[in-house]
Write a protein that holds these residues in place. Structure first.
Motif, PDB file in Angstrom:
ATOM      1  N   GLU A  12       1.298  -1.100   0.140  1.00  0.00           N
ATOM      2  CA  GLU A  12      -0.160   0.677   0.654  1.00  0.00           C
ATOM      3  C   GLU A  12       1.016   1.402   0.054  1.00  0.00           C
ATOM      4  O   GLU A  12       0.597   2.298  -0.439  1.00  0.00           O
ATOM      5  CB  GLU A  12      -0.836   0.049   1.195  1.00  0.00           C
ATOM      6  N   ASN A  13       2.021   1.512   0.114  1.00  0.00           N
ATOM      7  CA  ASN A  13       2.975   2.306   0.377  1.00  0.00           C
ATOM      8  C   ASN A  13       3.559   2.692  -0.731  1.00  0.00           C
ATOM      9  O   ASN A  13       4.578   3.814  -0.367  1.00  0.00           O
ATOM     10  CB  ASN A  13       3.826   2.127   1.394  1.00  0.00           C
ATOM     11  N   LEU A  14       4.054   1.405  -1.151  1.00  0.00           N
ATOM     12  CA  LEU A  14       4.418   2.233  -2.799  1.00  0.00           C
ATOM     13  C   LEU A  14       3.778   2.429  -3.690  1.00  0.00           C
ATOM     14  O   LEU A  14       2.855   3.612  -3.636  1.00  0.00           O
ATOM     15  CB  LEU A  14       4.011   0.159  -3.748  1.00  0.00           C
ATOM     16  N   SER A  15       5.026   3.892  -4.443  1.00  0.00           N
ATOM     17  CA  SER A  15       3.896   4.491  -6.015  1.00  0.00           C
ATOM     18  C   SER A  15       3.594   3.554  -6.294  1.00  0.00           C
ATOM     19  O   SER A  15       3.595   2.073  -6.735  1.00  0.00           O
ATOM     20  CB  SER A  15       5.363   5.025  -6.345  1.00  0.00           C
ATOM     21  N   TYR A  16       3.084   3.362  -7.674  1.00  0.00           N
ATOM     22  CA  TYR A  16       2.521   2.688  -8.852  1.00  0.00           C
ATOM     23  C   TYR A  16       3.705   2.003  -9.610  1.00  0.00           C
ATOM     24  O   TYR A  16       3.384   0.956  -9.941  1.00  0.00           O
ATOM     25  CB  TYR A  16       1.698   4.091  -9.702  1.00  0.00           C
ATOM     26  N   GLU A  17       4.601   3.151  -9.837  1.00  0.00           N
ATOM     27  CA  GLU A  17       6.289   2.650 -10.577  1.00  0.00           C
ATOM     28  C   GLU A  17       6.688   1.819  -9.913  1.00  0.00           C
ATOM     29  O   GLU A  17       7.153   0.389 -10.079  1.00  0.00           O
ATOM     30  CB  GLU A  17       6.979   2.986 -11.228  1.00  0.00           C
ATOM     31  N   ALA A  18       6.725   1.623  -8.450  1.00  0.00           N
ATOM     32  CA  ALA A  18       6.983   0.090  -7.982  1.00  0.00           C
ATOM     33  C   ALA A  18       6.540  -0.882  -7.634  1.00  0.00           C
ATOM     34  O   ALA A  18       6.989  -1.723  -7.758  1.00  0.00           O
ATOM     35  CB  ALA A  18       7.515   1.405  -6.598  1.00  0.00           C
ATOM     36  N   ALA A  19       5.324  -0.161  -7.539  1.00  0.00           N
ATOM     37  CA  ALA A  19       4.275  -2.112  -7.278  1.00  0.00           C
ATOM     38  C   ALA A  19       4.706  -2.423  -8.233  1.00  0.00           C
ATOM     39  O   ALA A  19       3.964  -4.128  -9.160  1.00  0.00           O
ATOM     40  CB  ALA A  19       2.374  -0.945  -6.863  1.00  0.00           C
ATOM     41  N   ARG A  20       4.313  -1.430  -9.845  1.00  0.00           N
ATOM     42  CA  ARG A  20       3.737  -2.079 -11.244  1.00  0.00           C
ATOM     43  C   ARG A  20       5.271  -2.742 -11.295  1.00  0.00           C
ATOM     44  O   ARG A  20       5.359  -4.438 -12.052  1.00  0.00           O
ATOM     45  CB  ARG A  20       4.128  -1.484 -11.916  1.00  0.00           C
ATOM     46  N   GLU A  21       6.497  -2.179 -11.465  1.00  0.00           N
ATOM     47  CA  GLU A  21       7.805  -3.344 -11.793  1.00  0.00           C
ATOM     48  C   GLU A  21       8.129  -4.258 -10.636  1.00  0.00           C
ATOM     49  O   GLU A  21       8.301  -5.192 -11.151  1.00  0.00           O
ATOM     50  CB  GLU A  21       9.139  -2.315 -11.481  1.00  0.00           C
ATOM     51  N   GLU A  22       7.248  -4.368  -9.481  1.00  0.00           N
ATOM     52  CA  GLU A  22       7.889  -5.479  -8.507  1.00  0.00           C
ATOM     53  C   GLU A  22       5.983  -6.674  -8.961  1.00  0.00           C
ATOM     54  O   GLU A  22       6.537  -7.506  -9.074  1.00  0.00           O
ATOM     55  CB  GLU A  22       7.245  -5.171  -7.186  1.00  0.00           C
ATOM     56  N   LEU A  23       5.903  -6.106  -9.377  1.00  0.00           N
ATOM     57  CA  LEU A  23       4.462  -6.730  -9.534  1.00  0.00           C
ATOM     58  C   LEU A  23       5.185  -7.654 -11.216  1.00  0.00           C
ATOM     59  O   LEU A  23       4.719  -8.884 -11.700  1.00  0.00           O
ATOM     60  CB  LEU A  23       3.539  -6.052 -10.357  1.00  0.00           C
ATOM     61  N   VAL A  24       5.470  -7.389 -12.524  1.00  0.00           N
ATOM     62  CA  VAL A  24       6.200  -7.511 -13.856  1.00  0.00           C
ATOM     63  C   VAL A  24       6.827  -8.764 -12.981  1.00  0.00           C
ATOM     64  O   VAL A  24       6.938  -9.652 -14.137  1.00  0.00           O
ATOM     65  CB  VAL A  24       6.353  -6.338 -14.751  1.00  0.00           C
TER      66      VAL A  24
END
Length: 73
Positions: A12-24
């Protein structure tokens, strides 16, 4: 096979870019295979968390865009 990386930050504390990168990365690891069932489940659950975070960011951006385009709101 290495254990799934434990996140240093709550999703919940991640930026969009960080969350997307980790999701990839989570998707890549799941597609690669070779993980135990337990590891795969942990990755899947993390992926679900990250996908929700990304969707929340996108929903928020859409709301702001809609408000900017319709000043009567």
């Amino acid at each position: 096979m290495a254990e799934p990386k434990k996140p240093d930050t709550a999703a919940e504390n991640l930026s969009y870019e960080a969350a997307r990168e980790e999701l990839v990365e989570v998707v890549r690891r799941l597609e690669q295979g070779g993980s135990t069932l337990e590891e795969s489940l942990a990755l899947w659950e993390r992926g679900e968390q990250l996908a929700r975070v990304c969707q929340q960011w996108l929903d928020g951006a859409r709301k702001k865009l809609d408000a900017a385009l319709d000043p009567d709101q």
